[in-house]
Design a protein around this motif. Structure first.
Motif, PDB file in Angstrom:
ATOM      1  N   ARG A 173      -0.495  -1.127   4.019  1.00  0.00           N
ATOM      2  CA  ARG A 173       0.950  -1.039   4.150  1.00  0.00           C
ATOM      3  C   ARG A 173       1.466   0.182   3.396  1.00  0.00           C
ATOM      4  NH1 ARG A 173       5.961  -0.401   1.344  1.00  0.00           N
ATOM      5  NH2 ARG A 173       7.481  -0.879   2.963  1.00  0.00           N
ATOM      6  N   ALA A 174       0.914   0.456   2.225  1.00  0.00           N
ATOM      7  CA  ALA A 174       1.377   1.583   1.419  1.00  0.00           C
ATOM      8  C   ALA A 174       1.136   2.920   2.120  1.00  0.00           C
ATOM      9  CB  ALA A 174       0.685   1.574   0.055  1.00  0.00           C
ATOM     10  N   ASP A 175       0.106   2.987   2.964  1.00  0.00           N
ATOM     11  CA  ASP A 175      -0.195   4.225   3.694  1.00  0.00           C
ATOM     12  C   ASP A 175       0.821   4.508   4.786  1.00  0.00           C
ATOM     13  OD1 ASP A 175      -2.555   4.802   2.272  1.00  0.00           O
ATOM     14  OD2 ASP A 175      -3.739   3.498   3.585  1.00  0.00           O
ATOM     15  N   ARG A 176       1.523   3.472   5.221  1.00  0.00           N
ATOM     16  CA  ARG A 176       2.434   3.590   6.368  1.00  0.00           C
ATOM     17  C   ARG A 176       1.687   4.238   7.539  1.00  0.00           C
ATOM     18  NH1 ARG A 176       7.569   2.432   5.365  1.00  0.00           N
ATOM     19  NH2 ARG A 176       8.354   3.817   6.972  1.00  0.00           N
ATOM     20  N   TYR A 177       2.116   5.414   7.997  1.00  0.00           N
ATOM     21  CA  TYR A 177       1.394   6.097   9.078  1.00  0.00           C
ATOM     22  C   TYR A 177       0.851   7.447   8.611  1.00  0.00           C
ATOM     23  CZ  TYR A 177       3.501   2.508  11.963  1.00  0.00           C
ATOM     24  OH  TYR A 177       3.869   1.291  12.483  1.00  0.00           O
ATOM     25  N   GLU A 178       0.716   7.605   7.307  1.00  0.00           N
ATOM     26  CA  GLU A 178       0.282   8.873   6.749  1.00  0.00           C
ATOM     27  C   GLU A 178      -1.233   8.907   6.586  1.00  0.00           C
ATOM     28  OE1 GLU A 178       2.441   9.157   3.128  1.00  0.00           O
ATOM     29  OE2 GLU A 178       4.408   9.325   4.115  1.00  0.00           O
ATOM     30  N   GLY A 179      -1.767  10.139   6.498  1.00  0.00           N
ATOM     31  CA  GLY A 179      -3.202  10.288   6.331  1.00  0.00           C
ATOM     32  C   GLY A 179      -3.958   9.839   7.568  1.00  0.00           C
ATOM     33  N   GLU A 180      -5.256   9.696   7.418  1.00  0.00           N
ATOM     34  CA  GLU A 180      -6.100   9.285   8.535  1.00  0.00           C
ATOM     35  C   GLU A 180      -6.467   7.809   8.411  1.00  0.00           C
ATOM     36  OE1 GLU A 180      -9.494  11.806   8.712  1.00  0.00           O
ATOM     37  OE2 GLU A 180      -8.340  13.605   9.238  1.00  0.00           O
TER      38      GLU A 180
END
Length: 328
Positions: A173-180
């Motif tokens: 959840r913390a990544d949201r849609y960022e990174g791979e």
């Protein structure tokens, strides 16, 4: 892949996306190769079921089977009632949202916020599975954050509760849609449970689809953002998985015809005024890979009527087609 009585072929699904996977887009993606498509998130709060937005999201008339409806909330009894209500209104598969990272969803302890409370997850899943006679599926993330990846524990809870299939997005959840997106967690989940597992996250080409399936051993793929403006990605992936060959990209004339049909369905579904405005984001997505995108968007976004929007869109793609013909 099977979910309950439904054989899903190809094992490719349009992932649920709020504001995107409405009925016109679901029908389009199914026509262009998706084995099934999941609705936009619908609220479990019965006070909101009669709003115009909810009524549209619950419209499944003439939608090809299986009709998969996603519900979101935090209260087991409320989610159970929402499942029954949606089945009564055409849902053939009920999908529970425990993957949405949006603040407005997580702040009311729904979506991926639920991953922090495994006992509550168990109560929700048990209540919904007991409430309906159709298959219940679950969509999750790998965990709340990278220090708390508990997808494996949630997967065992889901299997024990009678969940028919599990979709895992390869981000927290913390990544949201960022990174791979990462796929090791999905592979671990697949190896640990007997129910079907669907991999989700960053599948945007046929080659990537094959890589993700090989790495995770997942039973199916959920495709979300990559289908925006490219709904034919489903047939491209299905063809590549079956033959090892890449289909040619659709030419401007085919894209024009797909888009014009989509626009007309949006106008019919929402009415002209709202349909024209909703169409603008789709027009931007369809043109996003072309150098002329900025100019096209500036022109077509000025359209205030369906007729003008259709004309500008048709003229744009006709000009692209003519340019391709001259180059050939």
């Amino acid at each position: 892949m099977r979910i309950g009585p439904y054989t899903l072929d190809p094992p490719l699904a349009l992932a649920p996306m709020a504001g995107v996977t409405d009925k016109p887009f679901r029908l389009l993606c199914k026509r262009l190769g998706a084995g099934w498509a999941v609705s936009e998130m619908t609220t479990a709060d019965p006070r909101l079921w009669r709003t115009a937005k909810s009524l549209r999201r619950m419209d499944h008339v003439d939608e090809p089977a299986p009709v998969s409806v996603q519900i979101a909330g935090y209260d087991p009894a409320m989610l159970a009632e929402a499942a029954r209500y949606n089945v009564d209104h055409g849902a053939q598969i009920v999908d529970i949202n425990m993957g949405c990272p949006a603040k407005k969803v997580c702040n009311v302890w729904a979506g991926s916020a639920l991953l922090q409370d495994e006992p509550l997850v168990a109560r929700i899943l048990a209540a919904v599975v007991k409430a309906v006679d159709v298959p219940v599926t679950l969509k999750i993330r790998t965990g709340w954050d990278r220090e708390h990846r508990n997808a494996l524990a949630i997967a065992h809870i889901a299997e024990d509760a009678g969940i028919a299939a599990l979709a895992v997005h390869g981000r927290t959840r913390a990544d949201r849609y960022e990174g791979e997106a990462e796929y090791d967690t999905i592979a671990a989940v697949k190896a640990a449970v007997r129910i079907p597992v669907c991999a989700n996250g960053d599948v945007d080409t046929p080659q990537k689809a094959r890589q993700v399936l090989a790495h995770t051993r997942a039973d199916a793929l959920l495709i979300g953002r990559a289908a925006q403006g490219r709904p034919w990605i489903f047939r491209e992936i299905a063809h590549y998985l079956a033959t090892g060959e890449l289909l040619p990209e659709p030419g401007p004339a085919e894209v024009r015809d797909i888009l014009l049909g989509h626009l007309e369905h949006l106008y019919a579904f929402y009415g002209e005024h709202q349909g024209v405005r909703i169409a603008r984001k789709h027009l931007g997505w369809y043109a996003k890979d072309r150098a002329e995108n900025a100019a096209f968007r500036a022109v077509v976004n000025r359209a205030e009527s369906a007729a003008e929007q259709l004309r500008l869109t048709r003229d744009y793609f006709d000009a692209l087609e003519a340019g391709c013909a001259r180059a050939a």
